[in-house]
Design a protein around this motif. Structure first.
Motif, PDB file in Angstrom:
ATOM      1  N   GLY A  24       0.809  -1.215   0.000  1.00 23.50           N
ATOM      2  CA  GLY A  24       0.000   0.000   0.000  1.00 23.50           C
ATOM      3  C   GLY A  24       0.844   1.268   0.000  1.00 23.50           C
ATOM      4  O   GLY A  24       0.544   2.230  -0.716  1.00 23.50           O
ATOM      5  N   VAL A  25       1.895   1.275   0.794  1.00 26.39           N
ATOM      6  CA  VAL A  25       2.793   2.431   0.826  1.00 26.39           C
ATOM      7  C   VAL A  25       3.457   2.618  -0.540  1.00 26.39           C
ATOM      8  O   VAL A  25       3.517   3.741  -1.068  1.00 26.39           O
ATOM      9  N   LEU A  26       3.939   1.527  -1.127  1.00 31.26           N
ATOM     10  CA  LEU A  26       4.568   1.629  -2.447  1.00 31.26           C
ATOM     11  C   LEU A  26       3.572   2.088  -3.510  1.00 31.26           C
ATOM     12  O   LEU A  26       3.915   2.875  -4.399  1.00 31.26           O
ATOM     13  N   GLU A  27       2.334   1.598  -3.418  1.00 31.27           N
ATOM     14  CA  GLU A  27       1.291   2.017  -4.368  1.00 31.27           C
ATOM     15  C   GLU A  27       1.040   3.516  -4.250  1.00 31.27           C
ATOM     16  O   GLU A  27       0.918   4.221  -5.252  1.00 31.27           O
ATOM     17  N   LEU A  28       0.947   4.013  -3.027  1.00 32.19           N
ATOM     18  CA  LEU A  28       0.729   5.446  -2.833  1.00 32.19           C
ATOM     19  C   LEU A  28       1.916   6.270  -3.318  1.00 32.19           C
ATOM     20  O   LEU A  28       1.737   7.340  -3.907  1.00 32.19           O
ATOM     21  N   LEU A  29       3.120   5.782  -3.082  1.00 36.44           N
ATOM     22  CA  LEU A  29       4.300   6.512  -3.549  1.00 36.44           C
ATOM     23  C   LEU A  29       4.363   6.569  -5.071  1.00 36.44           C
ATOM     24  O   LEU A  29       4.765   7.586  -5.643  1.00 36.44           O
ATOM     25  N   GLN A  30       3.969   5.500  -5.728  1.00 37.68           N
ATOM     26  CA  GLN A  30       4.062   5.457  -7.191  1.00 37.68           C
ATOM     27  C   GLN A  30       2.859   6.093  -7.879  1.00 37.68           C
ATOM     28  O   GLN A  30       3.006   6.708  -8.930  1.00 37.68           O
ATOM     29  N   HIS A  31       1.661   5.920  -7.313  1.00 39.19           N
ATOM     30  CA  HIS A  31       0.458   6.345  -8.019  1.00 39.19           C
ATOM     31  C   HIS A  31      -0.441   7.275  -7.204  1.00 39.19           C
ATOM     32  O   HIS A  31      -1.546   7.594  -7.647  1.00 39.19           O
ATOM     33  N   GLY A  32       0.000   7.729  -6.071  1.00 43.59           N
ATOM     34  CA  GLY A  32      -0.841   8.552  -5.202  1.00 43.59           C
ATOM     35  C   GLY A  32      -1.179   9.911  -5.775  1.00 43.59           C
ATOM     36  O   GLY A  32      -2.183  10.516  -5.411  1.00 43.59           O
ATOM     37  N   HIS A  33      -0.390  10.390  -6.688  1.00 47.67           N
ATOM     38  CA  HIS A  33      -0.623  11.714  -7.270  1.00 47.67           C
ATOM     39  C   HIS A  33      -1.565  11.683  -8.476  1.00 47.67           C
ATOM     40  O   HIS A  33      -2.004  12.720  -8.947  1.00 47.67           O
ATOM     41  N   VAL A  36      -8.082   9.792 -10.393  1.00 47.35           N
ATOM     42  CA  VAL A  36      -8.836   8.590 -10.736  1.00 47.35           C
ATOM     43  C   VAL A  36     -10.064   8.994 -11.546  1.00 47.35           C
ATOM     44  O   VAL A  36     -10.780   9.931 -11.187  1.00 47.35           O
ATOM     45  N   ASN A  37     -10.315   8.283 -12.642  1.00 48.85           N
ATOM     46  CA  ASN A  37     -11.486   8.520 -13.464  1.00 48.85           C
ATOM     47  C   ASN A  37     -12.490   7.406 -13.189  1.00 48.85           C
ATOM     48  O   ASN A  37     -12.345   6.294 -13.683  1.00 48.85           O
ATOM     49  N   TYR A  38     -13.527   7.725 -12.416  1.00 51.42           N
ATOM     50  CA  TYR A  38     -14.515   6.723 -12.038  1.00 51.42           C
ATOM     51  C   TYR A  38     -15.615   6.549 -13.082  1.00 51.42           C
ATOM     52  O   TYR A  38     -16.489   5.718 -12.912  1.00 51.42           O
ATOM     53  N   SER A  39     -15.602   7.340 -14.140  1.00 48.17           N
ATOM     54  CA  SER A  39     -16.652   7.219 -15.154  1.00 48.17           C
ATOM     55  C   SER A  39     -16.432   6.013 -16.068  1.00 48.17           C
ATOM     56  O   SER A  39     -17.345   5.592 -16.757  1.00 48.17           O
TER      57      SER A  39
END
Length: 114
Positions: A24-33, A36-39
Protein backbone atom coordinates in the motif's frame (compact mmCIF):
# COMPACT_ATOMS: atom_id res chain seq x y z
CA UNK A 1 -0.75 -27.50 20.92
CA UNK A 2 -2.75 -24.31 21.49
CA UNK A 3 0.46 -22.29 21.74
CA UNK A 4 1.71 -23.57 18.38
CA UNK A 5 -1.61 -22.83 16.69
CA UNK A 6 -1.89 -19.40 18.29
CA UNK A 7 1.64 -18.48 17.27
CA UNK A 8 0.98 -19.62 13.70
CA UNK A 9 -2.12 -17.42 13.49
CA UNK A 10 -0.35 -14.42 15.00
CA UNK A 11 2.64 -14.80 12.71
CA UNK A 12 0.49 -15.33 9.62
CA UNK A 13 -1.65 -12.27 10.27
CA UNK A 14 1.37 -10.12 11.15
CA UNK A 15 3.31 -11.11 8.03
CA UNK A 16 0.26 -10.69 5.79
CA UNK A 17 -0.47 -7.28 7.31
CA UNK A 18 3.12 -6.14 6.85
CA UNK A 19 3.14 -7.26 3.20
CA UNK A 20 -0.17 -5.50 2.46
CA UNK A 21 1.02 -2.37 4.28
CA UNK A 22 4.29 -2.30 2.33
CA UNK A 23 2.42 -2.77 -0.94
CA UNK A 24 0.00 0.00 0.00
CA UNK A 25 2.79 2.43 0.83
CA UNK A 26 4.57 1.63 -2.45
CA UNK A 27 1.29 2.02 -4.37
CA UNK A 28 0.73 5.45 -2.83
CA UNK A 29 4.30 6.51 -3.55
CA UNK A 30 4.06 5.46 -7.19
CA UNK A 31 0.46 6.34 -8.02
CA UNK A 32 -0.84 8.55 -5.20
CA UNK A 33 -0.62 11.71 -7.27
CA UNK A 34 -2.73 10.37 -10.16
CA UNK A 35 -6.33 11.43 -10.64
CA UNK A 36 -8.84 8.59 -10.74
CA UNK A 37 -11.49 8.52 -13.46
CA UNK A 38 -14.51 6.72 -12.04
CA UNK A 39 -16.65 7.22 -15.15
CA UNK A 40 -14.90 4.31 -16.88
CA UNK A 41 -14.68 0.88 -15.26
CA UNK A 42 -11.40 -0.94 -15.74
CA UNK A 43 -11.15 -4.32 -14.07
CA UNK A 44 -7.93 -5.70 -12.68
CA UNK A 45 -5.72 -7.67 -15.06
CA UNK A 46 -6.30 -11.42 -15.13
CA UNK A 47 -2.87 -11.99 -13.58
CA UNK A 48 -4.09 -10.32 -10.37
CA UNK A 49 -7.01 -12.74 -10.08
CA UNK A 50 -5.16 -16.05 -9.84
CA UNK A 51 -2.68 -17.22 -7.20
CA UNK A 52 -0.16 -18.26 -9.87
CA UNK A 53 -0.46 -14.90 -11.62
CA UNK A 54 0.05 -13.07 -8.34
CA UNK A 55 3.18 -15.05 -7.47
CA UNK A 56 4.58 -14.57 -10.98
CA UNK A 57 3.75 -10.86 -10.83
CA UNK A 58 5.85 -10.40 -7.71
CA UNK A 59 8.90 -10.42 -9.98
CA UNK A 60 7.62 -7.24 -11.67
CA UNK A 61 7.90 -5.34 -8.36
CA UNK A 62 4.39 -3.91 -8.84
CA UNK A 63 2.75 -2.83 -5.58
CA UNK A 64 -0.62 -4.28 -6.61
CA UNK A 65 0.92 -7.76 -6.77
CA UNK A 66 2.45 -7.26 -3.34
CA UNK A 67 -0.93 -6.26 -1.89
CA UNK A 68 -2.64 -9.26 -3.49
CA UNK A 69 0.13 -11.55 -2.22
CA UNK A 70 -0.43 -10.27 1.32
CA UNK A 71 -4.12 -11.04 0.99
CA UNK A 72 -3.26 -14.54 -0.25
CA UNK A 73 -1.09 -15.01 2.83
CA UNK A 74 -4.00 -13.91 4.99
CA UNK A 75 -6.27 -16.47 3.32
CA UNK A 76 -3.66 -19.22 3.68
CA UNK A 77 -3.10 -18.60 7.40
CA UNK A 78 -6.19 -20.48 8.68
CA UNK A 79 -5.61 -23.22 6.11
CA UNK A 80 -2.10 -23.71 7.47
CA UNK A 81 -3.60 -23.75 10.96
CA UNK A 82 -5.86 -26.66 10.00
CA UNK A 83 -2.92 -28.50 8.40
CA UNK A 84 -0.79 -27.97 11.52
CA UNK A 85 -3.71 -29.18 13.66
CA UNK A 86 -3.85 -32.39 11.64
CA UNK A 87 -0.12 -32.93 12.14
CA UNK A 88 -0.32 -32.25 15.86
CA UNK A 89 -3.31 -34.59 16.29
CA UNK A 90 -1.46 -37.29 14.35
CA UNK A 91 1.59 -36.78 16.56
CA UNK A 92 -0.62 -37.28 19.60
CA UNK A 93 -1.96 -40.46 17.95
CA UNK A 94 -5.52 -39.15 18.09
CA UNK A 95 -7.00 -40.88 15.05
CA UNK A 96 -10.52 -39.45 15.25
CA UNK A 97 -9.43 -35.81 15.43
CA UNK A 98 -6.73 -36.39 12.81
CA UNK A 99 -9.30 -37.80 10.40
CA UNK A 100 -11.82 -35.03 11.08
CA UNK A 101 -9.16 -32.36 10.66
CA UNK A 102 -7.99 -33.89 7.38
CA UNK A 103 -11.60 -33.87 6.13
CA UNK A 104 -11.88 -30.18 7.03
CA UNK A 105 -8.56 -29.51 5.29
CA UNK A 106 -9.77 -31.34 2.21
CA UNK A 107 -12.97 -29.29 2.11
CA UNK A 108 -10.99 -26.06 2.48
CA UNK A 109 -8.58 -26.99 -0.31
CA UNK A 110 -11.42 -28.13 -2.55
CA UNK A 111 -13.31 -24.88 -2.00
CA UNK A 112 -10.26 -22.88 -3.06
CA UNK A 113 -10.23 -24.56 -6.45
CA UNK A 114 -13.89 -23.83 -7.19
Amino acid sequence: MEVWLGNLLRLGVAVAGAVVFLGGVLELLQHGHQTVNYSVFRSEPASLRTPLGIVQGLGQLEPRYLIQFGLLLLILTPILRVALSALLFARQRDGVFTLLTLVVLGVLLYSLTR
